[in-house]
Design an enzyme around this catalytic site. Structure first.
Site, PDB file in Angstrom:
ATOM      1  N   TYR A 112       0.828  -1.214   0.000  1.00 17.41           N
ATOM      2  CA  TYR A 112       0.000   0.000   0.000  1.00 17.41           C
ATOM      3  C   TYR A 112       0.861   1.262   0.000  1.00 17.41           C
ATOM      4  O   TYR A 112       0.426   2.315  -0.457  1.00 17.41           O
ATOM      5  CB  TYR A 112      -0.933   0.000   1.213  1.00 17.41           C
ATOM      6  N   LEU A 161       5.780   7.668  14.608  1.00 17.05           N
ATOM      7  CA  LEU A 161       4.960   6.979  15.615  1.00 17.05           C
ATOM      8  C   LEU A 161       4.065   7.984  16.341  1.00 17.05           C
ATOM      9  O   LEU A 161       2.883   7.733  16.584  1.00 17.05           O
ATOM     10  CB  LEU A 161       5.848   6.260  16.648  1.00 17.05           C
ATOM     11  N   CYS A 165      -2.137   0.425  10.728  1.00 15.98           N
ATOM     12  CA  CYS A 165      -1.041   1.135  11.406  1.00 15.98           C
ATOM     13  C   CYS A 165      -1.327   1.743  12.772  1.00 15.98           C
ATOM     14  O   CYS A 165      -0.458   1.671  13.646  1.00 15.98           O
ATOM     15  CB  CYS A 165      -0.499   2.204  10.469  1.00 15.98           C
ATOM     16  N   ARG A 183     -21.407   5.551  11.411  1.00 15.95           N
ATOM     17  CA  ARG A 183     -20.544   6.596  10.832  1.00 15.95           C
ATOM     18  C   ARG A 183     -21.224   7.968  10.830  1.00 15.95           C
ATOM     19  O   ARG A 183     -20.671   8.944  10.328  1.00 15.95           O
ATOM     20  CB  ARG A 183     -20.171   6.226   9.394  1.00 15.95           C
ATOM     21  N   ASP A 212       9.111  -7.206  -5.038  1.00 14.54           N
ATOM     22  CA  ASP A 212       8.412  -7.865  -3.931  1.00 14.54           C
ATOM     23  C   ASP A 212       8.618  -9.364  -4.096  1.00 14.54           C
ATOM     24  O   ASP A 212       8.744  -9.871  -5.212  1.00 14.54           O
ATOM     25  CB  ASP A 212       6.916  -7.517  -3.997  1.00 14.54           C
TER      26      ASP A 212
HETATM   27  P1  NAD Z   1       2.034  -4.209   2.811  1.00 16.34           P
HETATM   28  O1  NAD Z   1       1.920  -5.424   3.635  1.00 16.34           O
HETATM   29  O2  NAD Z   1       0.887  -3.773   1.958  1.00 16.34           O
HETATM   30  O3  NAD Z   1       3.297  -4.364   1.825  1.00 16.34           O
HETATM   31  C1  NAD Z   1       4.541  -4.799   2.228  1.00 16.34           C
HETATM   32  C2  NAD Z   1       5.114  -5.674   1.108  1.00 16.34           C
HETATM   33  O4  NAD Z   1       6.474  -5.984   1.401  1.00 16.34           O
HETATM   34  C3  NAD Z   1       4.416  -7.020   0.935  1.00 16.34           C
HETATM   35  O5  NAD Z   1       3.889  -7.127  -0.379  1.00 16.34           O
HETATM   36  C4  NAD Z   1       5.516  -8.073   1.195  1.00 16.34           C
HETATM   37  O6  NAD Z   1       5.423  -9.207   0.375  1.00 16.34           O
HETATM   38  C5  NAD Z   1       6.760  -7.271   0.876  1.00 16.34           C
HETATM   39  N1  NAD Z   1       7.979  -7.794   1.510  1.00 16.34           N
HETATM   40  C6  NAD Z   1       8.210  -8.058   2.819  1.00 16.34           C
HETATM   41  N2  NAD Z   1       9.463  -8.466   3.012  1.00 16.34           N
HETATM   42  C7  NAD Z   1      10.074  -8.479   1.792  1.00 16.34           C
HETATM   43  C8  NAD Z   1      11.379  -8.805   1.352  1.00 16.34           C
HETATM   44  N3  NAD Z   1      12.336  -9.169   2.208  1.00 16.34           N
HETATM   45  N4  NAD Z   1      11.633  -8.720   0.046  1.00 16.34           N
HETATM   46  C9  NAD Z   1      10.685  -8.340  -0.834  1.00 16.34           C
HETATM   47  N5  NAD Z   1       9.439  -7.996  -0.468  1.00 16.34           N
HETATM   48  C10 NAD Z   1       9.127  -8.059   0.829  1.00 16.34           C
HETATM   49  O7  NAD Z   1       2.456  -3.036   3.798  1.00 16.34           O
HETATM   50  P2  NAD Z   1       2.146  -1.464   3.643  1.00 16.34           P
HETATM   51  O8  NAD Z   1       0.764  -1.159   4.059  1.00 16.34           O
HETATM   52  O9  NAD Z   1       2.624  -1.015   2.312  1.00 16.34           O
HETATM   53  O10 NAD Z   1       3.096  -0.882   4.792  1.00 16.34           O
HETATM   54  C11 NAD Z   1       4.490  -0.895   4.650  1.00 16.34           C
HETATM   55  C12 NAD Z   1       5.087  -0.023   5.739  1.00 16.34           C
HETATM   56  O11 NAD Z   1       4.641   1.327   5.583  1.00 16.34           O
HETATM   57  C13 NAD Z   1       4.691  -0.425   7.153  1.00 16.34           C
HETATM   58  O12 NAD Z   1       5.788  -0.193   8.005  1.00 16.34           O
HETATM   59  C14 NAD Z   1       3.577   0.545   7.505  1.00 16.34           C
HETATM   60  O13 NAD Z   1       3.498   0.800   8.900  1.00 16.34           O
HETATM   61  C15 NAD Z   1       4.014   1.797   6.779  1.00 16.34           C
HETATM   62  N6  NAD Z   1       2.920   2.705   6.392  1.00 16.34           N
HETATM   63  C16 NAD Z   1       1.759   2.194   5.875  1.00 16.34           C
HETATM   64  C17 NAD Z   1       0.749   3.075   5.451  1.00 16.34           C
HETATM   65  C18 NAD Z   1      -0.539   2.564   4.874  1.00 16.34           C
HETATM   66  O14 NAD Z   1      -1.425   3.372   4.648  1.00 16.34           O
HETATM   67  N7  NAD Z   1      -0.708   1.285   4.609  1.00 16.34           N
HETATM   68  C19 NAD Z   1       0.965   4.455   5.525  1.00 16.34           C
HETATM   69  C20 NAD Z   1       2.166   4.929   6.041  1.00 16.34           C
HETATM   70  C21 NAD Z   1       3.146   4.042   6.460  1.00 16.34           C
HETATM   71  C1  UGA Z   2      -3.312   6.781   8.844  1.00 14.35           C
HETATM   72  C2  UGA Z   2      -2.796   8.220   8.901  1.00 14.35           C
HETATM   73  O1  UGA Z   2      -3.873   9.112   8.627  1.00 14.35           O
HETATM   74  C3  UGA Z   2      -1.687   8.443   7.887  1.00 14.35           C
HETATM   75  O2  UGA Z   2      -1.154   9.751   8.034  1.00 14.35           O
HETATM   76  C4  UGA Z   2      -0.578   7.423   8.127  1.00 14.35           C
HETATM   77  O3  UGA Z   2       0.427   7.554   7.149  1.00 14.35           O
HETATM   78  C5  UGA Z   2      -1.154   6.022   8.055  1.00 14.35           C
HETATM   79  O4  UGA Z   2      -2.225   5.889   9.040  1.00 14.35           O
HETATM   80  C6  UGA Z   2      -0.173   4.942   8.377  1.00 14.35           C
HETATM   81  O5  UGA Z   2       0.836   5.196   8.996  1.00 14.35           O
HETATM   82  O6  UGA Z   2      -0.521   3.829   8.016  1.00 14.35           O
HETATM   83  P1  UGA Z   2      -4.995   5.434   7.309  1.00 14.35           P
HETATM   84  O7  UGA Z   2      -4.957   4.436   8.412  1.00 14.35           O
HETATM   85  O8  UGA Z   2      -4.779   4.969   5.923  1.00 14.35           O
HETATM   86  O9  UGA Z   2      -3.902   6.576   7.572  1.00 14.35           O
HETATM   87  O10 UGA Z   2      -6.391   6.193   7.314  1.00 14.35           O
HETATM   88  P2  UGA Z   2      -7.043   7.313   8.256  1.00 14.35           P
HETATM   89  O11 UGA Z   2      -7.767   8.258   7.391  1.00 14.35           O
HETATM   90  O12 UGA Z   2      -6.087   7.877   9.209  1.00 14.35           O
HETATM   91  O13 UGA Z   2      -8.137   6.466   9.044  1.00 14.35           O
HETATM   92  C7  UGA Z   2      -7.777   5.525  10.034  1.00 14.35           C
HETATM   93  C8  UGA Z   2      -9.019   5.048  10.745  1.00 14.35           C
HETATM   94  O14 UGA Z   2      -9.573   6.084  11.541  1.00 14.35           O
HETATM   95  C9  UGA Z   2     -10.140   4.606   9.800  1.00 14.35           C
HETATM   96  O15 UGA Z   2     -10.757   3.452  10.322  1.00 14.35           O
HETATM   97  C10 UGA Z   2     -11.084   5.781   9.792  1.00 14.35           C
HETATM   98  O16 UGA Z   2     -12.406   5.436   9.489  1.00 14.35           O
HETATM   99  C11 UGA Z   2     -10.940   6.271  11.217  1.00 14.35           C
HETATM  100  N1  UGA Z   2     -11.274   7.708  11.372  1.00 14.35           N
HETATM  101  C12 UGA Z   2     -10.532   8.645  10.739  1.00 14.35           C
HETATM  102  C13 UGA Z   2     -12.328   8.075  12.185  1.00 14.35           C
HETATM  103  O17 UGA Z   2     -13.016   7.204  12.771  1.00 14.35           O
HETATM  104  N2  UGA Z   2     -12.604   9.402  12.332  1.00 14.35           N
HETATM  105  C14 UGA Z   2     -11.877  10.371  11.720  1.00 14.35           C
HETATM  106  O18 UGA Z   2     -12.195  11.575  11.912  1.00 14.35           O
HETATM  107  C15 UGA Z   2     -10.825   9.978  10.903  1.00 14.35           C
END
Ligand code: NAD
Ligand code: UGA
Length: 467
Positions: A16, A231, A286, A446, A38
Site C-alpha cells: 500500500y 509513531l 497502522c 458513521r 516484492d
Molecule cells: P504491505 O503489507 O501492503 O506491503 C509490504 C510488502 O512488502 C508485501 O507485499 C511483502 O510481500 C513485501 N515484503 C516483505 N518483506 C520483503 C522482502 N524481504 N523482500 C521483498 N518484499 C518483501 O504493507 P504497507 O501497508 O505497504 O506498509 C508498509 C510499511 O509502511 C509499514 O511499516 C507501515 O506501517 C508503513 N505505512 C503504511 C501506510 C498505509 O497506509 N498502509 C501508511 C504509512 C506508512
Molecule cells: C493513517 C494516517 O492518517 C496516515 O497519516 C498514516 O500515514 C497512516 O495511518 C499509516 O501510517 O498507516 P490510514 O490508516 O490509511 O492513515 O487512514 P485514516 O484516514 O487515518 O483512518 C484511520 C481510521 O480512523 C479509519 O478506520 C477511519 O475510518 C478512522 N477515522 C478517521 C475516524 O473514525 N474518524 C476520523 O475523523 C478519521
C-alpha cells in the site's frame, strides 16, 4: 560519495505504501528508473495486470499514474538481486506488523522483513547506496540496519579498492499517506520528513521531493527524531478518534449530539476541525500497531505512566467496537437468533479495499457469536477477503457476501453502516425499508445518513453519538 547523478531507485515492498509512493515518484521524475520489487509473485503480477481494475490496491487516481509510467520508468518485478545491484537509492517499504510471539509479543514491532531486506541489500548492493527507511519503524531501527549492512563482506574488506567497496548512508523518510487519499497525499503532502546523519544524502532525497513539493514543506531532522515523529503522528491522530468516540457515548447518555459538539469544539483554531468524525473505532494496519510500538518503547525505557497513557487509546477503540455490537443486540430484543443483519461496508474506511484491523471484523464476529446471519456488502472488498477475515468452519453458513446493498438488506431485520462509502448516502431507502422485515432498524455507526429522513420512512434508527 555520488560523483554521478542519481539514476536508479529500488523499492523493496510493493504494498500500500511502496506501490503508490514509487508510482508518484516515477510520475514526477521521468528521468529516474524505479524498480519496485516484492517476493510476493501474485502481488507483482497484479501490479503488472493489463486490466487496471485488477491492480492489487484500490486507490483513487492510482490507475492513471500506473498507466502513464508502468513499463517506461516504473517496473514491478520479483527481481530483487538485479534491482538492488543497480540501485543508487533503496527504499525499504516492507510490512512491520506487531510481533505475535517471543519477546515483546503483542506490542513490539516484528522487524524480520526489515532485517531480511537489509541482508539482501548487504549481499547485492554495489558501490555507495542510500538506504531509506520508508516503513514505519521503532526508534533506533536505523542502528540495526546499519549493523547488518556494515557486516557485509564488501564493506568490511580492506583489500577491496575504494570504487568497489560497499558503503551506505541510512536515511529515515517515513510515509504519511492515508489510504483512500494516497495519491492526493503524495502529490500534495503536508510535509516530507527526512532524517539522517549526512547532509549529502539528506539533500539527495530532498532533491527528489523538491521536484514537486514546496521546499518549506521538507523537514530534515536527525534519524531518531524522524523515526519517533512517525509513531507520534499516528498516536496523536488515533488519540483524536478515541477522544471523540469516548465523547460520543456521553452524548448518547445526555441528549447532546456528537456532530454539534465536534463542530463547536473543532471551530477553536487551536483544536481544528479535522479528524473529529465519530465512528466504530479506528481500523487500518497502522494506528494500533504504531501505538503498541510506542507503548513498548515507553516500557522499555521504564516510562510506565507514559505507556499507560497511550495504551488507553487502544482500549477505548476496542471498547467502542464492543459497545456497538452490544447496542445492536440490545435493540434487537436481546437476541440475534434467526435474524438477518445487513452489513454495509467492510473496509476500514471508504475508498480503500483494505480490511486490516477494520472495525467490521470484530463487530461481525460479535454478531455471528450471537447467531445472527450476516449479509455483507462492500463495493471494493472481495468475497474471498471478507471470508478470510471472519469465516471459520463453524460459522460459514451464517455469512453471505452480497453484490449490492439491496440484495444484502432484503428480508433483513437491521442494516448496520460500518464504512462511510458515498453510495450508501444516495440509496433508495424507501425501497430498502419495504423489502426488510419489520421492525426495520438502521444502525448508523458513521453518522453519515439522514436520520430524520430514515425515521420518516419508518425505520427505527440508532445513530452514533445522539439519541
Ligand atoms: P504491505 O503489507 O501492503 O506491503 C509490504 C510488502 O512488502 C508485501 O507485499 C511483502 O510481500 C513485501 N515484503 C516483505 N518483506 C520483503 C522482502 N524481504 N523482500 C521483498 N518484499 C518483501 O504493507 P504497507 O501497508 O505497504 O506498509 C508498509 C510499511 O509502511 C509499514 O511499516 C507501515 O506501517 C508503513 N505505512 C503504511 C501506510 C498505509 O497506509 N498502509 C501508511 C504509512 C506508512
Ligand atoms: C493513517 C494516517 O492518517 C496516515 O497519516 C498514516 O500515514 C497512516 O495511518 C499509516 O501510517 O498507516 P490510514 O490508516 O490509511 O492513515 O487512514 P485514516 O484516514 O487515518 O483512518 C484511520 C481510521 O480512523 C479509519 O478506520 C477511519 O475510518 C478512522 N477515522 C478517521 C475516524 O473514525 N474518524 C476520523 O475523523 C478519521
Amino acid at each position: 560519495m555520488f560523483k554521478n547523478k542519481i539514476k536508479n531507485i529500488c523499492c523493496i515492498g510493493a504494498g500500500y505504501v511502496g506501490g503508490p509512493t514509487m508510482a508518484v515518484i516515477a510520475y514526477k521524475c521521468p528521468d529516474l528508473v524505479i524498480n519496485v520489487v516484492d517476493k510476493n509473485l501474485e502481488r507483482i503480477e497484479a501490479w503488472n495486470s493489463l486490466e487496471l481494475s485488477k491492480l492489487p490496491i484500490y486507490e483513487p487516481g492510482l490507475d492513471k499514474i500506473i498507466q502513464k509510467c508502468r513499463g517506461k520508468n516504473l517496473h514491478f518485478s520479483t527481481k530483487l538481486k538485479e534491482s538492488i545491484e543497480t540501485a543508487d537509492i533503496i527504499f525499504i517499504s516492507v510490512n512491520t506488523p506487531t510481533k505475535t510471539k517471543g519477546l515483546g509479543a503483542g506490542y513490539a514491532c516484528d522487524l524480520k522483513w526489515v532485517e531480511s531486506s537489509a541482508r539482501e541489500i548487504a549481499i547485492y548492493s554495489q558501490g555507495h547506496t542510500i538506504v531509506v527507511e520508508k516503513s514505519t519503524l521503532p526508534v533506533k531501527t536505523a542502528e540495526t540496519i546499519k549493523n547488518i549492512l556494515h557486516s557485509s563482506e564488501g564493506y568490511k574488506s580492506e583489500n577491496i579498492s575504494k570504487p568497489n567497496r560497499k558503503t551506505y548512508s541510512i536515511i529515515s523518510n517515513p510515509e504519511f499517506l492515508a489510504e483512500g487519499t494516497a495519491i492526493k497525499d503524495l502529490i500534495n503532502p503536508d510535509r516530507v520528513l527526512i532524517g539522517g546523519e549526512d547532509d549529502e544524502s539528506i539533500e539527495i532525497i530532498s532533491n527528489i521531493y523538491k521536484r514537486w513539493v514546496d521546499e518549506n514543506k521538507i523537514i530534515s531532522t536527525n534519524l531518531w527524531s524522524s523515526e519517533l515523529s512517525k509513531l507520534v503522528s499516528n498516536a496523536f491522530l488515533a488519540q483524536r478518534i478515541s477522544s471523540v468516540n469516548s465523547i460520543s457515548a456521553i452524548c448518547e447518555m445526555t441528549g447532546a449530539n456528537i456532530i454539534e459538539v465536534t463542530r463547536a469544539v473543532g471551530t477553536d483554531s487551536r483544536i481544528g476541525d479535522k479528524f473529529l468524525n465519530p465512528g466504530p473505532g479506528f481500523g487500518g494496519s497502522c494506528f494500533k500497531k504504531d501505538i503498541l510500538n510506542l507503548v513498548y518503547l515507553c516500557r522499555y525505557y521504564g516510562l510506565e505512566e507514559v505507556a499507560n497513557y497511550w495504551e488507553q487509546i487502544i482500549k477505548i477503540n476496542l471498547w467502542q467496537q464492543q459497545r456497538i455490537s452490544k447496542l445492536v443486540i440490545k435493540n434487537l430484543f436481546g437476541t440475534l437468533s434467526n435474524k438477518k443483519i445487513a452489513i454495509f461496508g467492510f473496509s476500514f474506511k471508504a475508498n480503500t479495499n483494505d480490511t486490516r484491523e477494520s472495525p467490521s471484523i470484530n463487530i461481525s464476529k460479535d454478531l455471528i457469536e450471537e447467531s445472527a446471519v450476516l449479509a455483507i456488502y462492500d463495493p471494493q472488498v472481495s468475497k474471498g477477503q471478507i471470508l478470510k477475515e471472519i469465516s471459520s468452519e463453524k460459522n460459514n453458513e451464517n455469512i453471505h457476501i452480497c453484490k449490492s446493498p439491496i440484495e444484502a438488506s432484503k428480508d433483513a431485520d437491521a442494516v448496520i453502516v460500518l464504512t462511510e462509502w458515498d453510495e450508501f448516502l444516495s440509496l433508495d431507502w424507501e425501497f430498502i425499508f419495504k423489502e426488510m422485515r419489520q421492525p426495520a432498524w438502521v444502525f448508523d455507526t458513521r453518522v453519515c445518513l439522514n436520520k430524520k429522513l430514515l425515521k420518516k420512512i419508518g425505520f427505527k434508527v440508532w445513530s452514533l453519538g445522539s439519541n
